[in-house]
Design an enzyme around this catalytic site. Structure first.
Site, PDB file in Angstrom:
ATOM      1  N   VAL A  60     -37.043   4.190   5.107  1.00 10.76           N
ATOM      2  CA  VAL A  60     -37.228   4.209   3.649  1.00 10.76           C
ATOM      3  C   VAL A  60     -37.247   2.806   3.037  1.00 10.76           C
ATOM      4  O   VAL A  60     -37.526   2.667   1.852  1.00 10.76           O
ATOM      5  CB  VAL A  60     -36.177   5.091   2.926  1.00 10.76           C
ATOM      6  N   SER A 138     -23.535   9.421  -5.872  1.00 16.05           N
ATOM      7  CA  SER A 138     -22.140   9.356  -5.422  1.00 16.05           C
ATOM      8  C   SER A 138     -21.231   9.329  -6.638  1.00 16.05           C
ATOM      9  O   SER A 138     -21.631   8.861  -7.711  1.00 16.05           O
ATOM     10  CB  SER A 138     -21.910   8.080  -4.611  1.00 16.05           C
ATOM     11  N   TYR A 151     -22.571  -1.249  -3.248  1.00 18.08           N
ATOM     12  CA  TYR A 151     -22.817   0.183  -3.025  1.00 18.08           C
ATOM     13  C   TYR A 151     -22.787   0.925  -4.365  1.00 18.08           C
ATOM     14  O   TYR A 151     -23.679   1.734  -4.665  1.00 18.08           O
ATOM     15  CB  TYR A 151     -21.752   0.743  -2.079  1.00 18.08           C
ATOM     16  N   ALA A 152     -21.772   0.642  -5.171  1.00 19.10           N
ATOM     17  CA  ALA A 152     -21.652   1.323  -6.470  1.00 19.10           C
ATOM     18  C   ALA A 152     -22.857   1.005  -7.350  1.00 19.10           C
ATOM     19  O   ALA A 152     -23.364   1.881  -8.069  1.00 19.10           O
ATOM     20  CB  ALA A 152     -20.360   0.904  -7.160  1.00 19.10           C
ATOM     21  N   LYS A 155     -25.723   3.200  -6.314  1.00 25.81           N
ATOM     22  CA  LYS A 155     -25.576   4.609  -6.675  1.00 25.81           C
ATOM     23  C   LYS A 155     -25.706   4.805  -8.191  1.00 25.81           C
ATOM     24  O   LYS A 155     -26.279   5.802  -8.639  1.00 25.81           O
ATOM     25  CB  LYS A 155     -24.255   5.164  -6.135  1.00 25.81           C
ATOM     26  N   ILE A 184     -16.616  12.947   1.812  1.00 25.46           N
ATOM     27  CA  ILE A 184     -17.130  13.951   2.739  1.00 25.46           C
ATOM     28  C   ILE A 184     -16.934  13.440   4.166  1.00 25.46           C
ATOM     29  O   ILE A 184     -17.157  12.253   4.441  1.00 25.46           O
ATOM     30  CB  ILE A 184     -18.642  14.216   2.485  1.00 25.46           C
TER      31      ILE A 184
HETATM   32  P1  NDP Z   1     -24.455   8.960   7.589  1.00 26.39           P
HETATM   33  O1  NDP Z   1     -24.257   7.505   7.821  1.00 26.39           O
HETATM   34  O2  NDP Z   1     -23.671   9.940   8.392  1.00 26.39           O
HETATM   35  O3  NDP Z   1     -26.016   9.336   7.694  1.00 26.39           O
HETATM   36  C1  NDP Z   1     -26.988   8.558   7.051  1.00 26.39           C
HETATM   37  C2  NDP Z   1     -28.340   8.856   7.669  1.00 26.39           C
HETATM   38  O4  NDP Z   1     -29.323   8.040   6.974  1.00 26.39           O
HETATM   39  C3  NDP Z   1     -28.397   8.469   9.153  1.00 26.39           C
HETATM   40  O5  NDP Z   1     -29.068   9.472   9.900  1.00 26.39           O
HETATM   41  C4  NDP Z   1     -29.181   7.166   9.122  1.00 26.39           C
HETATM   42  O6  NDP Z   1     -29.929   6.905  10.300  1.00 26.39           O
HETATM   43  C5  NDP Z   1     -30.136   7.414   7.961  1.00 26.39           C
HETATM   44  N1  NDP Z   1     -30.738   6.167   7.469  1.00 26.39           N
HETATM   45  C6  NDP Z   1     -30.103   4.983   7.246  1.00 26.39           C
HETATM   46  N2  NDP Z   1     -30.994   4.052   6.857  1.00 26.39           N
HETATM   47  C7  NDP Z   1     -32.220   4.658   6.842  1.00 26.39           C
HETATM   48  C8  NDP Z   1     -33.526   4.206   6.551  1.00 26.39           C
HETATM   49  N3  NDP Z   1     -33.777   2.921   6.224  1.00 26.39           N
HETATM   50  N4  NDP Z   1     -34.551   5.088   6.621  1.00 26.39           N
HETATM   51  C9  NDP Z   1     -34.330   6.376   6.995  1.00 26.39           C
HETATM   52  N5  NDP Z   1     -33.110   6.853   7.294  1.00 26.39           N
HETATM   53  C10 NDP Z   1     -32.056   6.001   7.220  1.00 26.39           C
HETATM   54  O7  NDP Z   1     -24.147   9.160   6.021  1.00 26.39           O
HETATM   55  P2  NDP Z   1     -23.699  10.435   5.147  1.00 26.39           P
HETATM   56  O8  NDP Z   1     -24.287  11.662   5.714  1.00 26.39           O
HETATM   57  O9  NDP Z   1     -22.253  10.353   4.917  1.00 26.39           O
HETATM   58  O10 NDP Z   1     -24.396  10.049   3.753  1.00 26.39           O
HETATM   59  C11 NDP Z   1     -25.597  10.644   3.280  1.00 26.39           C
HETATM   60  C12 NDP Z   1     -25.766  10.251   1.816  1.00 26.39           C
HETATM   61  O11 NDP Z   1     -24.626  10.676   1.068  1.00 26.39           O
HETATM   62  C13 NDP Z   1     -25.876   8.739   1.600  1.00 26.39           C
HETATM   63  O12 NDP Z   1     -26.823   8.487   0.577  1.00 26.39           O
HETATM   64  C14 NDP Z   1     -24.483   8.359   1.131  1.00 26.39           C
HETATM   65  O13 NDP Z   1     -24.469   7.200   0.341  1.00 26.39           O
HETATM   66  C15 NDP Z   1     -24.109   9.593   0.316  1.00 26.39           C
HETATM   67  N6  NDP Z   1     -22.681   9.782   0.116  1.00 26.39           N
HETATM   68  C16 NDP Z   1     -21.836  10.031   1.176  1.00 26.39           C
HETATM   69  C17 NDP Z   1     -20.482  10.231   0.947  1.00 26.39           C
HETATM   70  C18 NDP Z   1     -19.510  10.533   2.041  1.00 26.39           C
HETATM   71  O14 NDP Z   1     -18.305  10.631   1.755  1.00 26.39           O
HETATM   72  N7  NDP Z   1     -19.947  10.696   3.299  1.00 26.39           N
HETATM   73  C19 NDP Z   1     -19.915  10.152  -0.425  1.00 26.39           C
HETATM   74  C20 NDP Z   1     -20.894   9.897  -1.451  1.00 26.39           C
HETATM   75  C21 NDP Z   1     -22.216   9.722  -1.175  1.00 26.39           C
HETATM   76  P3  NDP Z   1     -29.237   6.088  11.545  1.00 26.39           P
HETATM   77  O15 NDP Z   1     -28.228   7.044  12.116  1.00 26.39           O
HETATM   78  O16 NDP Z   1     -30.384   5.819  12.467  1.00 26.39           O
HETATM   79  O17 NDP Z   1     -28.638   4.859  10.940  1.00 26.39           O
END
Ligand code: NDP
Length: 270
Positions: A60, A138, A151-152, A155, A184
């Site tokens: 992305v 977030s 980060y903030a 978001k 989460i």
């Molecule tokens: P994870 O780190 O578990 O998963 C993030 C995913 O995004 C990974 O599969 C990663 O791929 C992929 N990714 C990263 N960079 C890119 C890129 N440039 N292009 C395409 N894909 C990409 O995160 P979460 O599941 O925890 O988070 C998901 C969303 O939720 C995020 O936007 C996060 O900011 C938001 N969020 C999460 C919270 C939490 O407590 N977990 C709280 C609030 C918001 P790869 O594995 O290859 O790096």
């Protein structure tokens, strides 16, 4: 299992794991044809349900990758009804340690990515006369943990993007909303927890920050995304919906005054 998204084609960015994987599976449960766009075209990635999802590589942060991904989805599946901008990352650094490169990287993944995804998907949604965009923002868009300045900022930017897209695209029949997760259980913040030597203490204290008594699970974010992606929310657009077990609704108290309340809050995760 249901049919709330039957006949719809949905894209989920960053769906190889964590919240994105739970969203992809939940949308597929409701009949959507789901395409996961992630850095790795990861057919072997964890849990079950993989065979129901289509994986295509997507970065992305790269406009050319987004264009090729959207073209590929349209060639293969003919339409796009739902876009979930989930891909995201976090960097824990103080303002002194944070570099301009860190800032640019976070902006590119968390904010410019969702903007560009919308830019390339919207013409197709206009063509079919409807669509829903769900961003993952977030609670850190309006409150913040230490060392999360950048980060903030990303978001809060996603929340602003949501308002703008909802207003600009409403006349085209396209809605845009954001789910704001609280804490989460995913790899994104597992490393943060593991930094502490007493993991069970940290987990208990994290749970006690939430009036519901526990942190959240990815599927609880996925349920909110499903609602926003479906017709069940047909008059909802431009909203930021917190899914955080009321963590951001409780005013902090000195621990000593809060002891009795905290003692009640120890519930296992679903
Ligand atoms: P994870 O780190 O578990 O998963 C993030 C995913 O995004 C990974 O599969 C990663 O791929 C992929 N990714 C990263 N960079 C890119 C890129 N440039 N292009 C395409 N894909 C990409 O995160 P979460 O599941 O925890 O988070 C998901 C969303 O939720 C995020 O936007 C996060 O900011 C938001 N969020 C999460 C919270 C939490 O407590 N977990 C709280 C609030 C918001 P790869 O594995 O290859 O790096």
């Amino acid at each position: 299992m249901g049919n709330r998204l039957s006949g719809k084609v949905a894209i989920v960015t960053g769906g190889n794991r964590g919240i994105g994987r739970a969203i992809a599976e939940r949308l597929a449960d409701e009949g959507a044809l789901v395409i996961v766009g992630d850095l790795r075209d990861d057919r072997s990635a964890d849990s079950g349900g993989v065979e129901r999802l289509t994986f295509m590589s997507l970065d992305v942060t790269k406009e050319a990758s987004i264009r090729a991904f959207v073209d590929g989805v349209l060639q293969k599946f003919g339409r796009i009804d739902v876009l979930v901008n989930n891909a995201g990352m976090v960097i824990h650094k103080s303002i002194d340690e944070q570099t301009a490169e860190d800032w640019d990287r976070l902006m590119a993944v968390n904010l410019r990515g969702p903007f560009l995804m919308a830019k390339y998907v919207v013409p197709e949604m206009r063509r079919i006369g409807s669509g829903t965009i769900v961003n993952i923002g977030s609670v850190e868009g309006y409150m913040v943990n230490p060392w999360h300045t950048a980060y903030a900022a990303t978001k809060a930017g996603v929340h602003g993007l949501t308002l703008g897209l909802a207003v600009d695209l409403g006349p085209d029949g396209i809605r845009c909303n954001t789910v704001c997760p609280g804490w989460i259980d995913t790899e994104l913040n597992r490393a943060y927890v593991e930094m502490h030597p007493d993991r069970s203490l940290i987990e208990r204290e994290l749970g006690q920050l939430h009036p519901v008594g526990r942190i959240g699970a990815p599927k609880e974010i996925a349920n909110a995304v499903l609602w926003l992606a479906s017709e069940d929310s047909s008059f909802v657009s431009g909203e930021m919906i917190s899914v955080d077990g009321a963590r951001t609704k409780k005013i902090s108290l000195p621990a000593i005054l809060d002891e009795e309340y905290r003692a009640k809050l120890t519930k296992p995760q679903p």
